[in-house]
Design a protein around this motif. Structure first.
Motif, PDB file in Angstrom:
ATOM      1  N   GLU A 118      -8.789  -3.221  10.490  1.00  0.00           N
ATOM      2  CA  GLU A 118      -7.557  -3.849  10.026  1.00  0.00           C
ATOM      3  C   GLU A 118      -7.774  -5.305   9.657  1.00  0.00           C
ATOM      4  O   GLU A 118      -7.377  -5.745   8.588  1.00  0.00           O
ATOM      5  N   GLY A 119      -8.428  -6.003  10.561  1.00  0.00           N
ATOM      6  CA  GLY A 119      -8.703  -7.397  10.274  1.00  0.00           C
ATOM      7  C   GLY A 119      -9.511  -7.524   8.992  1.00  0.00           C
ATOM      8  O   GLY A 119      -9.270  -8.396   8.163  1.00  0.00           O
ATOM      9  N   CYS A 120     -10.407  -6.623   8.818  1.00  0.00           N
ATOM     10  CA  CYS A 120     -11.293  -6.697   7.668  1.00  0.00           C
ATOM     11  C   CYS A 120     -10.543  -6.457   6.374  1.00  0.00           C
ATOM     12  O   CYS A 120     -10.736  -7.141   5.375  1.00  0.00           O
ATOM     13  N   ILE A 121      -9.683  -5.464   6.401  1.00  0.00           N
ATOM     14  CA  ILE A 121      -8.903  -5.196   5.200  1.00  0.00           C
ATOM     15  C   ILE A 121      -7.949  -6.337   4.930  1.00  0.00           C
ATOM     16  O   ILE A 121      -7.725  -6.736   3.802  1.00  0.00           O
TER      17      ILE A 121
ATOM     18  N   SER B  79      -3.434   5.517  -3.665  1.00  0.00           N
ATOM     19  CA  SER B  79      -2.337   5.754  -4.609  1.00  0.00           C
ATOM     20  C   SER B  79      -0.976   5.681  -3.929  1.00  0.00           C
ATOM     21  O   SER B  79       0.059   5.793  -4.587  1.00  0.00           O
ATOM     22  N   THR B  80      -0.977   5.480  -2.606  1.00  0.00           N
ATOM     23  CA  THR B  80       0.302   5.242  -1.937  1.00  0.00           C
ATOM     24  C   THR B  80       0.688   3.760  -2.014  1.00  0.00           C
ATOM     25  O   THR B  80       1.791   3.384  -1.639  1.00  0.00           O
ATOM     26  N   LEU B  81      -0.230   2.957  -2.499  1.00  0.00           N
ATOM     27  CA  LEU B  81       0.082   1.533  -2.672  1.00  0.00           C
ATOM     28  C   LEU B  81       1.090   1.367  -3.805  1.00  0.00           C
ATOM     29  O   LEU B  81       1.129   2.187  -4.721  1.00  0.00           O
ATOM     30  N   PRO B  82       1.899   0.320  -3.745  1.00  0.00           N
ATOM     31  CA  PRO B  82       2.878   0.114  -4.816  1.00  0.00           C
ATOM     32  C   PRO B  82       2.191  -0.043  -6.163  1.00  0.00           C
ATOM     33  O   PRO B  82       1.172  -0.714  -6.285  1.00  0.00           O
ATOM     34  N   ASN B  83       2.772   0.572  -7.126  1.00  0.00           N
ATOM     35  CA  ASN B  83       2.167   0.565  -8.452  1.00  0.00           C
ATOM     36  C   ASN B  83       2.607  -0.644  -9.276  1.00  0.00           C
ATOM     37  O   ASN B  83       1.904  -1.115 -10.155  1.00  0.00           O
ATOM     38  N   ASN B  84       3.768  -1.099  -8.923  1.00  0.00           N
ATOM     39  CA  ASN B  84       4.406  -2.098  -9.782  1.00  0.00           C
ATOM     40  C   ASN B  84       4.075  -3.546  -9.413  1.00  0.00           C
ATOM     41  O   ASN B  84       4.356  -4.448 -10.164  1.00  0.00           O
ATOM     42  N   ARG B  85       3.478  -3.719  -8.244  1.00  0.00           N
ATOM     43  CA  ARG B  85       3.180  -5.093  -7.844  1.00  0.00           C
ATOM     44  C   ARG B  85       1.838  -5.150  -7.126  1.00  0.00           C
ATOM     45  O   ARG B  85       1.324  -4.127  -6.669  1.00  0.00           O
ATOM     46  N   THR B  86       1.335  -6.352  -7.034  1.00  0.00           N
ATOM     47  CA  THR B  86       0.106  -6.542  -6.279  1.00  0.00           C
ATOM     48  C   THR B  86       0.386  -6.258  -4.806  1.00  0.00           C
ATOM     49  O   THR B  86       1.354  -6.772  -4.255  1.00  0.00           O
ATOM     50  N   PRO B  87      -0.441  -5.438  -4.183  1.00  0.00           N
ATOM     51  CA  PRO B  87      -0.206  -5.079  -2.777  1.00  0.00           C
ATOM     52  C   PRO B  87      -0.188  -6.315  -1.872  1.00  0.00           C
ATOM     53  O   PRO B  87      -0.968  -7.250  -2.069  1.00  0.00           O
ATOM     54  N   THR B  88       0.695  -6.283  -0.922  1.00  0.00           N
ATOM     55  CA  THR B  88       0.777  -7.386   0.036  1.00  0.00           C
ATOM     56  C   THR B  88      -0.118  -7.094   1.238  1.00  0.00           C
ATOM     57  O   THR B  88      -0.651  -6.003   1.383  1.00  0.00           O
ATOM     58  N   LYS B  89      -0.197  -8.064   2.088  1.00  0.00           N
ATOM     59  CA  LYS B  89      -0.962  -7.894   3.324  1.00  0.00           C
ATOM     60  C   LYS B  89      -0.402  -6.728   4.150  1.00  0.00           C
ATOM     61  O   LYS B  89      -1.155  -5.983   4.777  1.00  0.00           O
ATOM     62  N   GLN B  90       0.897  -6.569   4.097  1.00  0.00           N
ATOM     63  CA  GLN B  90       1.520  -5.477   4.843  1.00  0.00           C
ATOM     64  C   GLN B  90       1.092  -4.125   4.281  1.00  0.00           C
ATOM     65  O   GLN B  90       0.843  -3.170   5.013  1.00  0.00           O
ATOM     66  N   ASP B  91       1.008  -4.087   2.971  1.00  0.00           N
ATOM     67  CA  ASP B  91       0.564  -2.841   2.340  1.00  0.00           C
ATOM     68  C   ASP B  91      -0.834  -2.457   2.823  1.00  0.00           C
ATOM     69  O   ASP B  91      -1.096  -1.319   3.204  1.00  0.00           O
ATOM     70  N   TRP B  92      -1.711  -3.426   2.790  1.00  0.00           N
ATOM     71  CA  TRP B  92      -3.079  -3.161   3.218  1.00  0.00           C
ATOM     72  C   TRP B  92      -3.133  -2.797   4.691  1.00  0.00           C
ATOM     73  O   TRP B  92      -3.905  -1.940   5.124  1.00  0.00           O
ATOM     74  N   SER B  93      -2.299  -3.454   5.456  1.00  0.00           N
ATOM     75  CA  SER B  93      -2.276  -3.191   6.889  1.00  0.00           C
ATOM     76  C   SER B  93      -1.883  -1.747   7.182  1.00  0.00           C
ATOM     77  O   SER B  93      -2.454  -1.090   8.051  1.00  0.00           O
ATOM     78  N   ALA B  94      -0.934  -1.258   6.409  1.00  0.00           N
ATOM     79  CA  ALA B  94      -0.509   0.127   6.597  1.00  0.00           C
ATOM     80  C   ALA B  94      -1.664   1.080   6.313  1.00  0.00           C
ATOM     81  O   ALA B  94      -1.881   2.064   7.030  1.00  0.00           O
ATOM     82  N   LEU B  95      -2.410   0.762   5.276  1.00  0.00           N
ATOM     83  CA  LEU B  95      -3.576   1.584   4.948  1.00  0.00           C
ATOM     84  C   LEU B  95      -4.562   1.629   6.105  1.00  0.00           C
ATOM     85  O   LEU B  95      -5.066   2.682   6.480  1.00  0.00           O
ATOM     86  N   SER B  96      -4.836   0.464   6.646  1.00  0.00           N
ATOM     87  CA  SER B  96      -5.838   0.419   7.700  1.00  0.00           C
ATOM     88  C   SER B  96      -5.373   1.205   8.921  1.00  0.00           C
ATOM     89  O   SER B  96      -6.158   1.878   9.575  1.00  0.00           O
ATOM     90  N   LYS B  97      -4.087   1.152   9.203  1.00  0.00           N
ATOM     91  CA  LYS B  97      -3.522   1.926  10.308  1.00  0.00           C
ATOM     92  C   LYS B  97      -3.777   3.416  10.092  1.00  0.00           C
ATOM     93  O   LYS B  97      -4.186   4.145  10.995  1.00  0.00           O
ATOM     94  N   HIS B  98      -3.534   3.827   8.880  1.00  0.00           N
ATOM     95  CA  HIS B  98      -3.727   5.229   8.522  1.00  0.00           C
ATOM     96  C   HIS B  98      -5.159   5.665   8.814  1.00  0.00           C
ATOM     97  O   HIS B  98      -5.416   6.693   9.433  1.00  0.00           O
TER      98      HIS B  98
END
Lengths: 151, 151
Positions: A118-121, B79-98
């Motif tokens: 997470e930190g890395c991402i 592809s679950t990241l928002p398409n219309n805007r640059t992903p935020t830190k929260q977006d990336w964080s959700a990915l890492s959780k997954h």
DNA sequence: TTAAAACCTCAAGTTAACCTTAGGTCAATA
DNA sequence: TATTGACCTAAGGTTAACTTGAGGTTTTAA
């Protein structure tokens, strides 16, 4: 002991039987033989015959693959088994010890990845230079790539 | 305006620059594009141009691969990241959780393998039917094979 | 301005770990 | 005995994740 006597005194298995018992395809047994992971002899009609301990050998190969060890690594390790006699339980035990250590390393690496992902991402280490994931300081990082197949 | 200045003002990156910064080959970037893992637009001379956030995307791809996640799985998750805007830190964080959850499963599985490997090699479960290693009861066993590359 | 460096596309090659197919032979059984 | 099923070899196919190469264009820098 002559080939004929061997056949009489020891159980000899056909490729189809071995395939069924071990759960792998006949083609896989052919393939393993070309890779020198298992061996067989031929009967008068050129068909493969196996000693029963081939089954354990295959089980070990499969177990090692499950651990993410490549066939070439498996080959290397299997070739430390005694050549002149059927491997004993102690022989197999030594093998498992060897692989357990590798597996331990891999688990630790995965844990480190998990704890850092997470930190890395989220972090800004875009050049990947400072990322803990990319700085594998143990020799895992230097080893040839070992694919882990978790099917 | 020079291309260099453009990079400063509009922050559009060339393929060579992205390759150098991210540590992957240009050919890999081409490849990732065909796999729709990253995207670019073309300048008047048909050369690729990238937004800076492609760097983080690549870092994430690499991190996920390190975790043993296949490109197709990565594609699905990205592809679950928002398409219309640059992903935020929260977006990336959700990915890492997954992915952390997946990684946890894999670690647990590896631990089970480690803890059972010796018994398994030593035991008589030659048909592999009763072997704890082959009885992966979690959905790891059912998932498509995911190769873990620990290079 | 012009040569070198960077890019482009498309096809084919690479490695691991097998699988499939074709064209035959051998062995078991009704 | 004849047929079916099991086997044989050799070559080529498969998938993932890329890399390499050929042949041609665009950009950059001296």
């Amino acid at each position: 002991m002559s080939e004929a006597q061997k056949k009489l005194t020891e159980a000899t298995l056909t490729v189809g039987y071995v395939a069924k018992r071990s759960g792998v395809n006949v083609s896989t047994l052919h393939f393993y033989e070309t890779k020198q992971l298992i061996k067989s002899w031929r009967n008068s009609g050129n068909q493969r015959r196996y000693k029963p301990d081939v089954l354990r050998r295959i089980a070990v190969i499969k177990a090692a693959q499950t651990m993410g060890i490549s066939l070439s690594e498996i080959h290397a390790t299997l070739s430390t088994l005694p050549n002149n006699r059927t491997p004993t339980k102690q022989d197999w035990s030594a093998l498992s010890k060897h692989w357990q250590a590798q597996l331990d390393e891999r688990i630790q690496y995965m844990q480190r990845v998990r704890d850092n992902i997470e930190g890395c991402i989220g972090c800004g280490c875009l050049s990947l230079k400072n990322c803990p994931i990319y700085n594998k300081d143990d020799h895992l990082g230097k080893s040839q790539n070992g694919a882990v197949y978790l099917k």
